[in-house]
Design an enzyme around this catalytic site. Structure first.
Site, short mmCIF file in Angstrom:
data_model
loop_
_atom_site.label_atom_id
_atom_site.label_comp_id
_atom_site.label_asym_id
_atom_site.label_seq_id
_atom_site.Cartn_x
_atom_site.Cartn_y
_atom_site.Cartn_z
N ARG A 48 -39.69 25.11 7.71
CA ARG A 48 -38.57 25.63 8.45
C ARG A 48 -38.24 27.03 7.73
O ARG A 48 -37.10 27.58 7.89
CB ARG A 48 -37.39 24.65 8.14
CG ARG A 48 -37.42 23.49 8.93
CD ARG A 48 -36.08 22.91 8.87
NE ARG A 48 -36.27 21.29 9.27
CZ ARG A 48 -35.53 20.57 8.56
NH1 ARG A 48 -34.73 20.96 7.42
NH2 ARG A 48 -35.72 19.17 8.78
N ARG A 52 -32.29 29.16 10.07
CA ARG A 52 -31.12 29.46 10.18
C ARG A 52 -30.22 30.15 8.94
O ARG A 52 -29.62 30.50 8.96
CB ARG A 52 -30.10 28.14 10.53
CG ARG A 52 -30.06 27.59 11.83
CD ARG A 52 -29.37 26.35 12.10
NE ARG A 52 -29.82 25.50 11.38
CZ ARG A 52 -29.07 24.02 11.23
NH1 ARG A 52 -27.74 24.01 11.59
NH2 ARG A 52 -29.63 23.10 10.38
N ARG A 61 -30.65 33.39 18.13
CA ARG A 61 -30.09 32.10 18.56
C ARG A 61 -28.76 32.16 19.13
O ARG A 61 -28.23 31.12 20.00
CB ARG A 61 -30.02 31.00 17.33
CG ARG A 61 -31.32 30.58 16.89
CD ARG A 61 -31.74 29.44 18.09
NE ARG A 61 -31.12 28.06 17.67
CZ ARG A 61 -30.07 27.65 18.52
NH1 ARG A 61 -29.90 28.30 19.67
NH2 ARG A 61 -29.61 26.49 18.21
N ASP A 98 -41.03 22.51 17.72
CA ASP A 98 -40.28 21.38 17.27
C ASP A 98 -40.98 20.28 17.62
O ASP A 98 -41.92 20.09 18.49
CB ASP A 98 -38.93 21.22 17.87
CG ASP A 98 -37.91 20.25 17.43
OD1 ASP A 98 -37.45 20.26 16.27
OD2 ASP A 98 -37.90 18.96 17.85
N TYR A 176 -37.73 8.48 16.89
CA TYR A 176 -36.77 9.19 17.51
C TYR A 176 -36.61 8.48 19.20
O TYR A 176 -35.42 8.69 19.76
CB TYR A 176 -37.09 10.73 17.83
CG TYR A 176 -36.68 11.47 16.73
CD1 TYR A 176 -35.38 11.84 16.44
CD2 TYR A 176 -37.59 11.94 15.61
CE1 TYR A 176 -35.00 12.57 15.34
CE2 TYR A 176 -37.24 12.61 14.72
CZ TYR A 176 -35.88 13.03 14.36
OH TYR A 176 -35.73 13.73 13.29
#
Length: 382
Positions: A48, A52, A61, A98, A176
């Site tokens: 990652r 962020r 974003r 993703d 998921y």
């Protein structure tokens, strides 16, 4: 070996011709370590790393949704390059995408909600729901944006570091798809394994086929290394990992290697990250001659020396700094980096430095930079 459809090389007659369209690689430490070659220090990258914690990431974003960034090659490329532009000490780039693009390719709706994370509004609740999934998936049609982003990124990297392509592992994706999002108990997805074992295996194989095609497509687009993320592997009992998750992982490695070999290229290293899989019986399955993967990603709960004892000398290791060390201040970061590097030196063999999971959003960019500097310092082979 099963019979697989072999794609055609686009715009080239041979693999070398295809690769020659990209700028030559200037830093190959990652690829050398992934092949088990001795390197002067450990190559380092962070899961990652395009995320962020970077202010430049958050600026993008503000204007674009998460999946818009994934599905727009120019945006995915921009985000992928941000940490490489900021940190010359990084030895690898990983495409911004993703793992849940695979359920999307299988026709399932996936939303990214700020307060909840990924949400799949219509999960698979019984085997009857499998009829909603297509028999086959044209990955070029459904996931071509990933391949376009890979090619654009290879050009944008200008050979600075290798580019990693990736996918989620079948069990993690199945979780998921059955849970409808993340879970603390995994009661819906794990109950499938008890109630519907044969249907679960069929679903895992279907997912594995799409994953393998996605990985092959990424290599054809320019990816130089591959990683499979089995984030929820540790939620399974060792028996269920061996019966359900592991065969699907082997299906991916065998299919990818077979197809690439048929295309004249079988040198793309593959990493498996089976998070929280610590049982000796499970780890023993992950040797390259059994699993087909060159590198094993370790989470922070597994010591490098112990992992080496369990998986043997042939596989290379990746990991496994606690992501929270990045909140430890300069002195704390340096002390822990020195300790972990020492353990990997004692473990021996190929080593790629990384965190034991993804970097978290509140990390200060300067602390990430200091972490990378410390890895460069303490991972030097003596």
């Amino acid at each position: 070996m099963a019979s697989y459809t072999i794609p055609k090389l686009k715009g080239a007659d041979t693999w070398r011709e295809l690769e020659s369209k990209f700028p030559p690689l200037k830093n190959d430490l990652l690829l050398r370590a992934a092949r088990g070659e001795e390197t002067p220090r450990a190559p380092v990258w962070v899961m990652r790393q395009a995320g962020r914690y970077l202010p430049e990431f958050m600026e993008v974003r503000k204007k674009h949704s998460f999946f818009e960034c994934c599905q727009t090659p120019e945006l995915a490329t921009k985000l992928t390059l941000q940490p490489i532009d900021r940190y010359p000490a990084l030895d690898a780039s990983i495409i911004f995408c993703d793992i849940l693009v695979v359920p999307q390719a299988l026709g399932m709706e996936v939303l990214m909600e700020p307060s909840k994370g990924p949400v799949l509004p219509q999960p698979l609740t019984t085997p009857a729901d499998l009829a909603r999934l297509p028999e086959t998936v044209d990955v070029q049609k459904e996931l071509g944006y990933v391949f376009d982003a890979i090619t654009l990124t290879r050009q944008g990297l200008d050979g600075r570091v290798p580019l990693i392509g990736f996918c989620g592992a079948p069990w993690t994706l199945m979780a998921y798809m059955c849970e409808g999002g993340g879970s603390k108990t995994f009661e819906r997805s794990k109950s499938w394994l008890y109630k519907y074992p044969e249907e679960s295996k069929a679903l895992l194989t279907k997912i594995a086929d799409v994953c393998a095609d996605l990985l092959v497509g990424q290599v054809l687009a320019g990816a130089q290394m591959l990683q499979v993320f089995d984030s929820w592997a540790g939620e399974l009992t060792p028996n269920h990992f061996q019966e359900f998750a592991f065969p699907a992982l082997v299906h991916i490695s065998r299919k990818v290697r077979h197809v690439l070999k048929e295309l004249g290229h079988d040198e793309v290293p593959m990493t498996l990250f089976p998070r929280m899989v610590h049982a000796p019986s499970s780890l023993a399955l992950l040797k390259p001659e059994i699993s087909g993967y060159d590198t094993l990603g370790l989470d922070q709960g597994l010591d490098a020396v112990e992992a080496r004892r369990l998986v043997g000398p042939e596989i290379n290791l990746q990991g496994n700094f606690d992501p929270v060390v990045l909140y430890g201040g300069r002195e704390g970061i340096e002390k822990e980096v020195a300790r972990v590097c020492k353990r990997f030196h004692e473990a021996g063999g190929g080593w790629i430095a990384n965190l034991g999971h993804g970097i978290t959003p509140n990390v200060k960019p300067e602390d990430m930079g200091w972490f990378l500097e410390c890895v460069h310092k303490y991972s030097v082979r003596k």
